[in-house]
Design a protein around this motif. Structure first.
Motif, PDB file in Angstrom:
ATOM      1  N   LEU A 135      32.387  35.241  40.573  1.00  0.00           N
ATOM      2  CA  LEU A 135      32.102  35.429  39.092  1.00  0.00           C
ATOM      3  C   LEU A 135      32.933  36.069  38.167  1.00  0.00           C
ATOM      4  O   LEU A 135      32.957  36.455  37.095  1.00  0.00           O
ATOM      5  CB  LEU A 135      30.750  35.996  38.856  1.00  0.00           C
ATOM      6  N   ASN A 136      34.436  36.532  38.901  1.00  0.00           N
ATOM      7  CA  ASN A 136      35.307  37.088  38.112  1.00  0.00           C
ATOM      8  C   ASN A 136      35.490  35.949  36.670  1.00  0.00           C
ATOM      9  O   ASN A 136      35.792  34.885  36.737  1.00  0.00           O
ATOM     10  CB  ASN A 136      36.698  37.252  38.907  1.00  0.00           C
ATOM     11  N   LEU A 137      35.635  36.494  35.574  1.00  0.00           N
ATOM     12  CA  LEU A 137      35.728  35.944  34.304  1.00  0.00           C
ATOM     13  C   LEU A 137      36.570  34.976  34.264  1.00  0.00           C
ATOM     14  O   LEU A 137      36.477  33.991  33.550  1.00  0.00           O
ATOM     15  CB  LEU A 137      35.882  36.924  33.067  1.00  0.00           C
ATOM     16  N   GLY A 138      37.850  35.101  34.739  1.00  0.00           N
ATOM     17  CA  GLY A 138      39.278  34.107  34.768  1.00  0.00           C
ATOM     18  C   GLY A 138      38.817  32.848  35.465  1.00  0.00           C
ATOM     19  O   GLY A 138      39.312  31.755  35.309  1.00  0.00           O
ATOM     20  N   ASN A 139      37.715  33.064  36.482  1.00  0.00           N
ATOM     21  CA  ASN A 139      37.509  31.711  36.912  1.00  0.00           C
ATOM     22  C   ASN A 139      36.482  30.690  36.016  1.00  0.00           C
ATOM     23  O   ASN A 139      36.402  29.509  36.454  1.00  0.00           O
ATOM     24  CB  ASN A 139      36.707  31.999  38.351  1.00  0.00           C
ATOM     25  N   GLY A 140      36.235  31.136  34.907  1.00  0.00           N
ATOM     26  CA  GLY A 140      35.167  30.385  34.277  1.00  0.00           C
ATOM     27  C   GLY A 140      35.879  29.087  33.594  1.00  0.00           C
ATOM     28  O   GLY A 140      35.226  28.457  32.989  1.00  0.00           O
ATOM     29  N   PHE A 141      37.255  29.135  33.581  1.00  0.00           N
ATOM     30  CA  PHE A 141      37.854  28.070  32.976  1.00  0.00           C
ATOM     31  C   PHE A 141      38.496  27.004  34.085  1.00  0.00           C
ATOM     32  O   PHE A 141      39.146  25.885  33.628  1.00  0.00           O
ATOM     33  CB  PHE A 141      39.173  28.561  32.133  1.00  0.00           C
ATOM     34  N   SER A 142      37.798  26.961  35.088  1.00  0.00           N
ATOM     35  CA  SER A 142      38.328  25.814  36.284  1.00  0.00           C
ATOM     36  C   SER A 142      38.055  24.476  35.932  1.00  0.00           C
ATOM     37  O   SER A 142      38.863  23.727  36.473  1.00  0.00           O
ATOM     38  CB  SER A 142      37.772  26.447  37.634  1.00  0.00           C
ATOM     39  N   GLU A 143      37.072  24.237  35.077  1.00  0.00           N
ATOM     40  CA  GLU A 143      36.640  22.752  34.847  1.00  0.00           C
ATOM     41  C   GLU A 143      37.486  22.323  33.591  1.00  0.00           C
ATOM     42  O   GLU A 143      37.776  21.341  33.187  1.00  0.00           O
ATOM     43  CB  GLU A 143      35.147  22.526  34.668  1.00  0.00           C
ATOM     44  N   PHE A 144      37.969  23.416  32.921  1.00  0.00           N
ATOM     45  CA  PHE A 144      38.871  23.076  31.839  1.00  0.00           C
ATOM     46  C   PHE A 144      39.926  23.503  31.861  1.00  0.00           C
ATOM     47  O   PHE A 144      40.759  24.306  31.231  1.00  0.00           O
ATOM     48  CB  PHE A 144      38.134  23.736  30.362  1.00  0.00           C
ATOM     49  N   ILE A 145      41.014  22.899  32.884  1.00  0.00           N
ATOM     50  CA  ILE A 145      42.125  23.589  33.365  1.00  0.00           C
ATOM     51  C   ILE A 145      43.316  23.198  32.537  1.00  0.00           C
ATOM     52  O   ILE A 145      44.218  23.983  32.283  1.00  0.00           O
ATOM     53  CB  ILE A 145      42.488  22.790  34.689  1.00  0.00           C
ATOM     54  N   SER A 146      42.963  22.410  31.467  1.00  0.00           N
ATOM     55  CA  SER A 146      44.065  22.283  30.333  1.00  0.00           C
ATOM     56  C   SER A 146      44.161  23.364  29.183  1.00  0.00           C
ATOM     57  O   SER A 146      44.952  23.422  28.643  1.00  0.00           O
ATOM     58  CB  SER A 146      44.106  20.935  29.774  1.00  0.00           C
ATOM     59  N   TRP A 147      43.105  24.150  29.469  1.00  0.00           N
ATOM     60  CA  TRP A 147      42.799  25.350  28.428  1.00  0.00           C
ATOM     61  C   TRP A 147      43.793  26.547  29.158  1.00  0.00           C
ATOM     62  O   TRP A 147      44.154  27.667  28.324  1.00  0.00           O
ATOM     63  CB  TRP A 147      41.473  25.751  28.463  1.00  0.00           C
ATOM     64  N   VAL A 148      43.888  26.694  30.553  1.00  0.00           N
ATOM     65  CA  VAL A 148      44.540  27.703  31.136  1.00  0.00           C
ATOM     66  C   VAL A 148      45.552  27.660  32.033  1.00  0.00           C
ATOM     67  O   VAL A 148      46.126  28.192  32.872  1.00  0.00           O
ATOM     68  CB  VAL A 148      43.576  28.459  31.857  1.00  0.00           C
ATOM     69  N   GLN A 149      46.680  26.614  31.269  1.00  0.00           N
ATOM     70  CA  GLN A 149      47.821  26.379  32.109  1.00  0.00           C
ATOM     71  C   GLN A 149      48.894  27.620  32.054  1.00  0.00           C
ATOM     72  O   GLN A 149      49.518  27.814  32.855  1.00  0.00           O
ATOM     73  CB  GLN A 149      48.856  25.175  31.208  1.00  0.00           C
ATOM     74  N   TRP A 150      48.796  28.595  31.235  1.00  0.00           N
ATOM     75  CA  TRP A 150      49.468  29.734  31.214  1.00  0.00           C
ATOM     76  C   TRP A 150      48.952  30.718  32.398  1.00  0.00           C
ATOM     77  O   TRP A 150      49.379  31.811  32.607  1.00  0.00           O
ATOM     78  CB  TRP A 150      49.569  30.428  30.002  1.00  0.00           C
ATOM     79  N   TYR A 151      48.034  30.247  33.090  1.00  0.00           N
ATOM     80  CA  TYR A 151      47.872  31.117  34.487  1.00  0.00           C
ATOM     81  C   TYR A 151      49.023  31.188  35.380  1.00  0.00           C
ATOM     82  O   TYR A 151      48.907  31.835  36.144  1.00  0.00           O
ATOM     83  CB  TYR A 151      46.652  30.454  35.192  1.00  0.00           C
ATOM     84  N   GLU A 152      50.023  30.224  35.230  1.00  0.00           N
ATOM     85  CA  GLU A 152      51.094  30.357  36.048  1.00  0.00           C
ATOM     86  C   GLU A 152      51.759  31.511  35.751  1.00  0.00           C
ATOM     87  O   GLU A 152      52.801  31.850  36.587  1.00  0.00           O
ATOM     88  CB  GLU A 152      52.199  28.995  35.970  1.00  0.00           C
ATOM     89  N   TYR A 153      51.574  32.095  34.672  1.00  0.00           N
ATOM     90  CA  TYR A 153      52.368  33.744  34.299  1.00  0.00           C
ATOM     91  C   TYR A 153      51.290  34.883  34.597  1.00  0.00           C
ATOM     92  O   TYR A 153      51.749  35.794  34.995  1.00  0.00           O
ATOM     93  CB  TYR A 153      52.567  33.527  32.755  1.00  0.00           C
ATOM     94  N   THR A 154      50.051  34.575  34.281  1.00  0.00           N
ATOM     95  CA  THR A 154      48.897  35.599  34.122  1.00  0.00           C
ATOM     96  C   THR A 154      47.859  35.620  35.442  1.00  0.00           C
ATOM     97  O   THR A 154      47.357  36.856  35.686  1.00  0.00           O
ATOM     98  CB  THR A 154      48.091  35.760  33.123  1.00  0.00           C
ATOM     99  N   GLY A 155      47.797  34.583  36.096  1.00  0.00           N
ATOM    100  CA  GLY A 155      46.570  34.434  37.025  1.00  0.00           C
ATOM    101  C   GLY A 155      45.438  34.427  36.305  1.00  0.00           C
ATOM    102  O   GLY A 155      45.480  34.432  35.116  1.00  0.00           O
ATOM    103  N   THR A 156      44.325  34.570  36.986  1.00  0.00           N
ATOM    104  CA  THR A 156      42.880  34.579  36.387  1.00  0.00           C
ATOM    105  C   THR A 156      42.655  35.766  35.749  1.00  0.00           C
ATOM    106  O   THR A 156      41.844  35.716  34.616  1.00  0.00           O
ATOM    107  CB  THR A 156      42.015  34.450  37.334  1.00  0.00           C
ATOM    108  N   PHE A 157      43.452  36.789  35.508  1.00  0.00           N
ATOM    109  CA  PHE A 157      43.234  38.117  34.906  1.00  0.00           C
ATOM    110  C   PHE A 157      43.408  37.825  33.455  1.00  0.00           C
ATOM    111  O   PHE A 157      43.111  38.508  32.661  1.00  0.00           O
ATOM    112  CB  PHE A 157      43.875  39.400  35.517  1.00  0.00           C
ATOM    113  N   GLY A 158      44.496  36.856  33.268  1.00  0.00           N
ATOM    114  CA  GLY A 158      44.612  36.483  31.848  1.00  0.00           C
ATOM    115  C   GLY A 158      43.550  35.871  31.170  1.00  0.00           C
ATOM    116  O   GLY A 158      43.177  36.117  30.021  1.00  0.00           O
ATOM    117  N   GLY A 159      42.615  35.059  31.881  1.00  0.00           N
ATOM    118  CA  GLY A 159      41.476  34.530  31.406  1.00  0.00           C
ATOM    119  C   GLY A 159      40.460  35.796  31.163  1.00  0.00           C
ATOM    120  O   GLY A 159      39.625  35.535  30.316  1.00  0.00           O
TER     121      GLY A 159
END
Length: 532
Positions: A135-159
């Motif tokens: 339940l780490n918060l950044g995991n909450g966008f996994s079904e809306f992957i187009s919202w967090v393409q910048w995870y390639e820079y930040t990882g889930t902590f960006g979320g």
């Protein structure tokens, strides 16, 4: 009653925002009701304020944990109760620390403290023996992957940071409105929060639509044998399992196939690690793949080693009643046209099922408390490095991620740094039945694809097996609780993303800031409760 309803509202909002059926916009307001309740308690004349904050925070997080991880019950009743109640308590303790910190400093410093502390808490949950980062918060966008393409820079902590920034902006607007009673404050606050949401969203959508895969490809067949682990898996000889896997393979394999991938511990009739490379089952696999040029066969297996030398004993060693010691391994292996087998041992273990947390402390007190999860009970032995399986010509290199390991972003980057140009996930996922468990597990894998920009082939015993591209899109799947094989073509990638290179750097920044604000708070006079 008001505080109870506010706490319950936060728990429900997080549940409504969570994968796989949730909508993540709810995450951006999830903390607001609980923050309001905490502030009203803190600024009131009530007694035992800390206990009240702890209670209402626990209501929030217990609600969220029950609704979104209740599927744990299907594998282990005790494990579900333990994970849900303890995780809820840990989350609540973070809020309690914020409550005590906020009493002696300003709004700005206290909210910076809360955000940094939460990120550090999530990092702890990724690495300590009681790890449960689901339940780490950044995991909450996994079904809306187009919202967090910048995870390639930040990882889930960006979320995680994104969620906190928006929640705190809305919370601040609420406080100012309560103080000055001007509706324009709410309008400006909502507008600011909208900008905080839309700016990263627009950047991500641009990245998503402009990202193009290209270059060399690998042809993969993933197998889904659909074996019931409670009644079949641990009672069927490996030779019969091999026959089933070969039958499934032949439905999809061609002369162009490069990899066949079978699930975690599909060969469950324990093999001795010392002789496994020359065992009957590996010789059968070699004979099978000889019929196909350059075919690599990757699968999961249960291995063990028995010994009597005390110097080989570690905290991961088990002991027979007769005094002999043994190590057990949840492993991945690959057989190819290379002379030697590739072998990797799972290293992120499921708490209770595959590892006893803080075994040096717990085992002397409680003895063997391993949880029974369909016959897999035993301490597993791990390895330090992330092994990468490479084809003979070196063109294909895959990271063999085993089950729970796919939840850990920085952990998975180790395969990429060891030159994996695509990823393989082998898992069971049969323990939870037709629940959210296996769906959420697949969903989290999409985050790993974005963070590393690696295509993923996923083989799950009962499903969901399939392929994920480098943007995190699930392209093809086999339905849950069905038997079959699926062929797909994945793009390879040798480039290193910023996140692969620098890992969870946001956590390191958060830790530095956390130490700084603590020093500031305890070296200045008590601040005002209002906004600064």
């Amino acid at each position: 009653m008001r505080y109870f309803l506010l706490a319950l509202a936060s728990g429900l909002l997080f549940s409504l925002g969570w994968p796989t059926w949730g909508f993540p916009l709810f995450l951006f307001i999830g903390f607001v009701p609980l923050l309001i309740a905490e502030r009203e308690i803190r600024t009131s004349a009530k007694k035992r304020k800390g206990w009240q904050v702890l209670l209402f925070a626990y209501i929030t997080f217990l609600t969220w944990n029950i609704i979104k991880t209740n599927w744990l019950w299907y594998s282990s009743e005790f494990g579900a109760v333990f994970a849900i109640t303890v995780n809820s308590l840990l989350m609540s303790l973070v809020f309690l620390l914020y409550h005590h910190f906020a009493k002696r400093t300003t709004f700005f410093i206290s909210t910076v403290f809360l955000t940094s502390l939460w990120i550090c808490f999530e990092k702890l949950h990724l690495n300590w023996d009681f790890s449960w980062p689901w339940l780490n918060l950044g995991n909450g966008f996994s079904e809306f992957i187009s919202w967090v393409q910048w995870y390639e820079y930040t990882g889930t902590f960006g979320g995680t940071l994104w969620v906190w920034i928006v929640n705190l902006a809305l919370f601040k607007s609420y406080i100012l409105y309560k103080e000055f009673k001007q509706k324009s404050i709410l309008f400006r606050g909502s507008l600011k929060a909208s900008v905080y949401i839309l700016l990263p969203l627009i950047i991500s959508l641009w990245m998503y639509n402009s990202y193009e895969e290209g270059g060399e490809t690998v042809n993969v067949v993933v197998l889904q044998p659909n074996i019931d682990p409670y009644s079949e898996k641990y009672n069927v000889p490996n030779d019969e399992i091999a026959t089933l896997l070969f039958d499934l393979t032949e439905r999809e394999v061609t002369a162009e196939t490069d990899f066949v991938i079978a699930p975690e511990t599909v060969f469950a009739d324990n093999e001795r690690i010392e002789v496994f490379e020359e065992s009957a089952i590996t010789n059968r696999i070699r004979s099978f793949i000889n019929e196909y040029p350059h075919l690599n066969f990757l699968s999961g297996v249960s291995l063990f080693k028995v010994f009597d030398d005390r110097e080989q004993v570690t905290n991961q060693t088990n002991q027979f009643p007769n005094g002999l010691y043994y190590n057990t391994y949840n492993s991945a292996f690959m057989i190819s046209d290379k002379p030697d087998m590739d072998l990797y041992h799972k290293s992120k273990l499921v708490v209770g099922v595959e590892s006893t947390p803080y075994v040096g402390i717990i085992k002397p007190l409680l003895g063997d408390i391993m949880l029974d999860l369909g016959g897999t009970v035993a301490m597993k032995t791990t390895q330090e490095d992330r092994e990468v399986f490479k084809s003979k010509n070196g063109a294909f290199a895959t990271g063999p991620i085993i089950c729970y390991e796919s939840v850990y972003g920085e952990f998975v980057t180790g395969y990429i740094r060891n030159e994996a140009n695509f990823l393989s996930i082998i898992t069971n996922d049969a323990w939870w039945g037709e629940t959210q468990g296996h769906k959420q597990h697949l969903s989290l894998a999409k985050l790993r694809a974005v963070e590393t920009r690696r295509s993923i082939a996923r083989s799950a015993n009962t499903g969901i097996s399939g392929f994920i591209n480098q943007r995190g899109d699930v392209e093809e799947t086999l339905a849950y609780n069905t038997q079959g094989a699926l062929a797909g073509t994945l793009y390879l990638n040798d480039e290193i993303t910023f996140y692969v290179a620098y890992g969870d750097f946001l956590y390191r920044i958060a830790l530095f800031i956390l130490i700084g604000v603590i020093l500031i708070a305890f070296t200045r006079r008590r601040g005002e409760v209002g906004i600064e």
